[in-house]
Design an enzyme around this catalytic site. Structure first.
Site, PDB file in Angstrom:
ATOM      1  N   CYS A   9      -4.760   2.530  -3.742  1.00 46.26           N
ATOM      2  CA  CYS A   9      -3.558   3.079  -3.073  1.00 46.26           C
ATOM      3  C   CYS A   9      -2.397   2.098  -3.136  1.00 46.26           C
ATOM      4  O   CYS A   9      -1.643   1.944  -2.151  1.00 46.26           O
ATOM      5  CB  CYS A   9      -3.838   3.457  -1.619  1.00 46.26           C
ATOM      6  SG  CYS A   9      -5.010   4.766  -1.460  1.00 46.26           S
ATOM      7  N   ASP A  48       3.244  -4.633   7.969  1.00 49.11           N
ATOM      8  CA  ASP A  48       1.996  -3.880   7.919  1.00 49.11           C
ATOM      9  C   ASP A  48       0.844  -4.874   8.084  1.00 49.11           C
ATOM     10  O   ASP A  48       0.558  -5.667   7.194  1.00 49.11           O
ATOM     11  CB  ASP A  48       1.923  -3.143   6.569  1.00 49.11           C
ATOM     12  CG  ASP A  48       0.604  -2.421   6.378  1.00 49.11           C
ATOM     13  OD1 ASP A  48      -0.252  -2.476   7.281  1.00 49.11           O
ATOM     14  OD2 ASP A  48       0.428  -1.802   5.304  1.00 49.11           O
ATOM     15  N   HIS A  58       0.872  -1.173   0.000  1.00 46.19           N
ATOM     16  CA  HIS A  58       0.000   0.000   0.000  1.00 46.19           C
ATOM     17  C   HIS A  58       0.915   1.231   0.000  1.00 46.19           C
ATOM     18  O   HIS A  58       2.021   1.181   0.539  1.00 46.19           O
ATOM     19  CB  HIS A  58      -0.827  -0.051   1.290  1.00 46.19           C
ATOM     20  CG  HIS A  58      -1.899   0.980   1.393  1.00 46.19           C
ATOM     21  ND1 HIS A  58      -1.664   2.263   1.821  1.00 46.19           N
ATOM     22  CD2 HIS A  58      -3.225   0.915   1.146  1.00 46.19           C
ATOM     23  CE1 HIS A  58      -2.802   2.947   1.833  1.00 46.19           C
ATOM     24  NE2 HIS A  58      -3.764   2.151   1.428  1.00 46.19           N
ATOM     25  N   LYS A 101     -10.295  -1.039  10.051  1.00 47.00           N
ATOM     26  CA  LYS A 101     -10.342  -2.228   9.179  1.00 47.00           C
ATOM     27  C   LYS A 101     -10.674  -3.467   9.992  1.00 47.00           C
ATOM     28  O   LYS A 101     -10.793  -4.568   9.463  1.00 47.00           O
ATOM     29  CB  LYS A 101      -9.002  -2.435   8.484  1.00 47.00           C
ATOM     30  CG  LYS A 101      -8.540  -1.194   7.755  1.00 47.00           C
ATOM     31  CD  LYS A 101      -8.014  -1.486   6.414  1.00 47.00           C
ATOM     32  CE  LYS A 101      -7.314  -0.273   5.847  1.00 47.00           C
ATOM     33  NZ  LYS A 101      -8.026   0.331   4.740  1.00 47.00           N
ATOM     34  N   GLN A 118      -4.295  -5.197   6.845  1.00 41.59           N
ATOM     35  CA  GLN A 118      -5.268  -6.087   6.190  1.00 41.59           C
ATOM     36  C   GLN A 118      -5.228  -7.500   6.759  1.00 41.59           C
ATOM     37  O   GLN A 118      -6.003  -8.352   6.337  1.00 41.59           O
ATOM     38  CB  GLN A 118      -4.998  -6.150   4.681  1.00 41.59           C
ATOM     39  CG  GLN A 118      -5.208  -4.862   3.940  1.00 41.59           C
ATOM     40  CD  GLN A 118      -6.683  -4.441   3.848  1.00 41.59           C
ATOM     41  OE1 GLN A 118      -7.596  -5.202   4.157  1.00 41.59           O
ATOM     42  NE2 GLN A 118      -6.903  -3.207   3.430  1.00 41.59           N
TER      43      GLN A 118
HETATM   44  N1  PMP Z   1      -1.735  -0.808   4.727  1.00 41.60           N
HETATM   45  C1  PMP Z   1      -2.664  -1.468   4.051  1.00 41.60           C
HETATM   46  C2  PMP Z   1      -2.332  -2.828   3.487  1.00 41.60           C
HETATM   47  C3  PMP Z   1      -3.924  -0.911   3.857  1.00 41.60           C
HETATM   48  O1  PMP Z   1      -4.844  -1.571   3.163  1.00 41.60           O
HETATM   49  C4  PMP Z   1      -4.192   0.363   4.396  1.00 41.60           C
HETATM   50  C5  PMP Z   1      -5.538   1.026   4.209  1.00 41.60           C
HETATM   51  N2  PMP Z   1      -6.137   0.833   2.990  1.00 41.60           N
HETATM   52  C6  PMP Z   1      -3.190   1.004   5.111  1.00 41.60           C
HETATM   53  C7  PMP Z   1      -1.978   0.391   5.260  1.00 41.60           C
HETATM   54  C8  PMP Z   1      -3.380   2.349   5.705  1.00 41.60           C
HETATM   55  O2  PMP Z   1      -4.316   2.333   6.723  1.00 41.60           O
HETATM   56  P1  PMP Z   1      -4.876   3.701   7.306  1.00 41.60           P
HETATM   57  O3  PMP Z   1      -5.297   4.525   6.132  1.00 41.60           O
HETATM   58  O4  PMP Z   1      -6.029   3.277   8.121  1.00 41.60           O
HETATM   59  O5  PMP Z   1      -3.806   4.344   8.044  1.00 41.60           O
END
Ligand code: PMP
Length: 441
Positions: free
Chosen positions: A400, A236, A159, A262, A239
Site C-alpha cells: 500500500c 502518521d 502509505h 499494529k 508504524q
Molecule cells: N500508515 C501506515 C504507515 C501504515 O503502515 C498503515 C497500515 N498498513 C496505515 C497508515 C493504515 O492503517 P489502518 O489500515 O490500520 O488504518
C-alpha cells in the site's frame, strides 16, 4: 534508483554462515543478547498463544508485524471480559453496566493520552484506525484551509492512506500534492523539503516510520521547518507507536495518528491526536448520536472535545482492549522493546544482505523493524509462498505504498517486519529459508 541503493553480495552459502557467525559474535556482546533477555523474550512469547501454532508442520515464524501484530492474552481476555461482564453503550445510561463501560472506555482514552504524551484526554479521538483518522483531518481541517492553488507536502514514502485522502481533497479544491523527495537510502532529503515551501504550502503529511523502508523520519526537524512557515503537520504514527517512545508534545506534531492493531491491540480501533486549539477550531466530520448537545430541525449544538468527532456508537470493546495493549507495552517497557527490535533489525539487515543476489530496499541510517528486499531470479510472491510452506510469514507486494516502490523502480518487494516477540532464531529461520529456496527456485 536502485543501482545506488542495495547491498548486493556475491558470497556463497558457506561464506554466509561465516558472515552470520561474525554477526552473532558482534551482537552477543551487547546486553540484549544476554541470557536474561532471551529468557524474557521466551516468557513474552508465552503471552501470544498463536505463536505456538504449526503451519504446514512448522513452527509459525511471524514476521508480518507491519501488516498487523499478534495479540497477547491480556488483550483477548480484555475483549472477552467486556462482552461477558459489562457490555453496554457508553455515556448514555444511568445503569451500572453503562457506568462501568463508560469508565473503562474513558480510562482507555487516558492510557492512550499518556502513552503518546498528550496533555489532555480531550485531544484523543477514538476512530476505526489510522486511515479514518487521516480522512477526518483531510475532510475537516484540510477542507477548511486548502483552496485553489494551495499545496500539500506529502512524502514519497507514504502509505496510500496518507496520500489518497489528501489527493481527494486536492481534486475537490483544485489544489495539488507536492511530493517530498527521498534519497536512495530511503531518507527524506531535508534541504529539498525546506525548498518546497512557498506561500501556497498549507499542510505537511508525513509518516514517522515507513512501512516499506523502516526509515525513522526526523519528525521534530520536519515539524519545526513547517512551523517556521506557519504550516501544520500531520504525523502518521501507525508504524512508529509499536516501536518507538512517542511524545507528541516533544515532536510538536499538530496531528498524530495511531492504528490499534499494529500495536498489539485489536483491529477496528485507532486514534487521532490533535492539538486542542486545532481540534476546537475544526467542524465535526460525521454527524449523528453521541456528538450533540442539542438538536433541532434548524440547528444542532455539538458536544465538546473529544465527542464532537465521535458520532454514533464507537468501538467500545476494542478501545478498552487497546488500553490493555498500551498497559502491556508499558509493562515490558518501550525502551526495552526499542532496543530489542533495533538489535534484531541490525542483525536481520546484515544477514539478509549477506545472501547472494539479495538487494535490501531502505538502508536509512535511522531505521527500525521493517526489512524490504528483493532477490535475483525469484519473485517476491513466489518466495513468500515458499517461505509460508515452512511456516514463515512475510509479506510480498506493494505494501500500500506504490509511490515509494516506483521511486526504487519496483512494483513489489518481500517484507519481513519485526515485533517485540521476535527472536534471532526467527531471523535465522527466514534467512535459511531464503537460502534454501533461493537455490532451488
Ligand atoms: N500508515 C501506515 C504507515 C501504515 O503502515 C498503515 C497500515 N498498513 C496505515 C497508515 C493504515 O492503517 P489502518 O489500515 O490500520 O488504518
Amino acid at each position: 534508483m536502485i543501482a545506488n541503493n542495495y547491498y548486493h553480495n556475491s558470497i556463497n552459502e558457506a561464506d554466509y554462515y561465516f558472515v552470520k557467525q561474525q554477526c552473532e559474535n558482534t551482537f552477543k556482546q551487547n546486553k540484549f543478547s544476554e541470557g536474561d533477555q532471551n529468557i524474557k523474550i521466551r516468557n513474552i512469547r508465552k503471552d501470544f498463544p498463536i505463536l505456538e501454532r504449526k503451519i504446514n508442520g512448522y513452527n509459525l515464524v511471524w514476521l508480518d508485524n507491519a501488516a498487523t501484530t499478534q495479540k497477547p492474552l491480556c488483550v483477548t481476555e480484555s475483549l472477552n471480559r467486556y462482552y461477558k461482564e459489562y457490555n453496554s453503550n457508553v455515556h448514555r445510561g444511568a445503569h451500572t453496566l453503562a457506568k462501568e463501560a463508560t469508565e473503562e472506555y474513558e480510562s482507555a482514552r487516558k492510557k492512550v493520552q499518556k502513552f503518546i504524551g498528550s496533555s489532555s484526554p480531550e485531544e484523543i479521538i477514538f476512530l476505526r484506525g489510522a486511515t479514518e483518522a487521516i480522512n477526518l483531518v483531510a475532510n475537516t481541517y484540510g477542507n477548511m484551509i486548502i483552496n485553489g492553488q494551495d499545496e500539500i507536502l506529502v512524502s514519497q514514502m507514504e502509505h496510500h492512506s496518507n496520500i489518497v485522502p489528501w489527493q481527494m481533497l486536492c481534486h475537490k479544491k483544485g489544489s495539488r500534492i507536492v511530493p517530498i523527495p527521498i534519497n536512495d537510502k530511503g531518507e527524506i532529503i531535508l534541504e529539498e523539503y525546506e525548498k518546497l515551501f512557498s506561500p501556497r504550502t498549507k499542510m505537511v503529511a508525513i509518516t514517522q516510520v515507513s512501512n516499506v523502508l523502516g526509515t525513522i523520519n526526523p519528525i521534530r526537524e520536519i515539524v519545526a521547518i513547517a512551523h517556521s512557515h506557519g504550516v501544520c503537520v500531520l504525523v502518521d504514527g501507525a508504524q512508529a507507536a509499536p516501536h518507538l517512545s512517542t511524545d507528541v508534545r516533544e515532536l510538536d506534531a499538530d496531528f498524530y495518528t495511531l492504528s490499534g492493531h499494529k500495536m498489539y491491540g485489536p483491529t477496528g480501533i485507532g486514534v487521532l491526536y490533535g492539538k486542542k486549539a486545532l481540534l476546537d477550531s475544526m467542524p465535526p466530520w460525521q454527524g449523528g448520536g453521541g456528538m450533540i448537545k442539542d438538536v433541532d430541525f434548524d440547528k444542532t449544538v455539538y458536544m465538546d472535545l473529544p465527542y464532537k468527532f465521535e458520532a454514533g456508537t464507537g468501538n467500545i470493546a476494542d478501545a478498552v482492549a487497546l488500553g490493555t495493549a498500551v498497559d502491556y507495552i508499558e509493562e515490558i517497557g518501550m525502551n526495552n522493546i526499542e532496543c530489542h527490535e533495533q538489535e534484531l533489525t541490525k542483525y536481520a539487515m546484515e544477514a539478509l544482505s549477506a545472501i547472494k543476489g539479495s538487494y535490501t530496499i531502505g538502508n536509512a541510517y535511522n531505521k527500525t523493524s521493517v526489512l524490504s528486499f528483493i532477490l535475483d531470479g525469484v519473485s517476491p510472491q513466489k518466495m513468500a509462498e515458499l517461505l509460508d510452506s515452512e511456516g514463515i510469514a512475510v509479506r510480498a507486494g506493494h505494501h500500500c505504498a506504490q509511490p515509494v516502490l516506483k521511486h526504487f523502480g519496483l512494483s513489489s518487494t518481500l517484507r519481513a517486519s519485526i515485533g517485540l516477540y521476535n527472536t534471532y532464531e526467527d531471523i535465522d529461520a527466514l534467512v535459511k529459508g531464503i537460502i534454501k529456496h533461493r537455490y532451488k527456485s
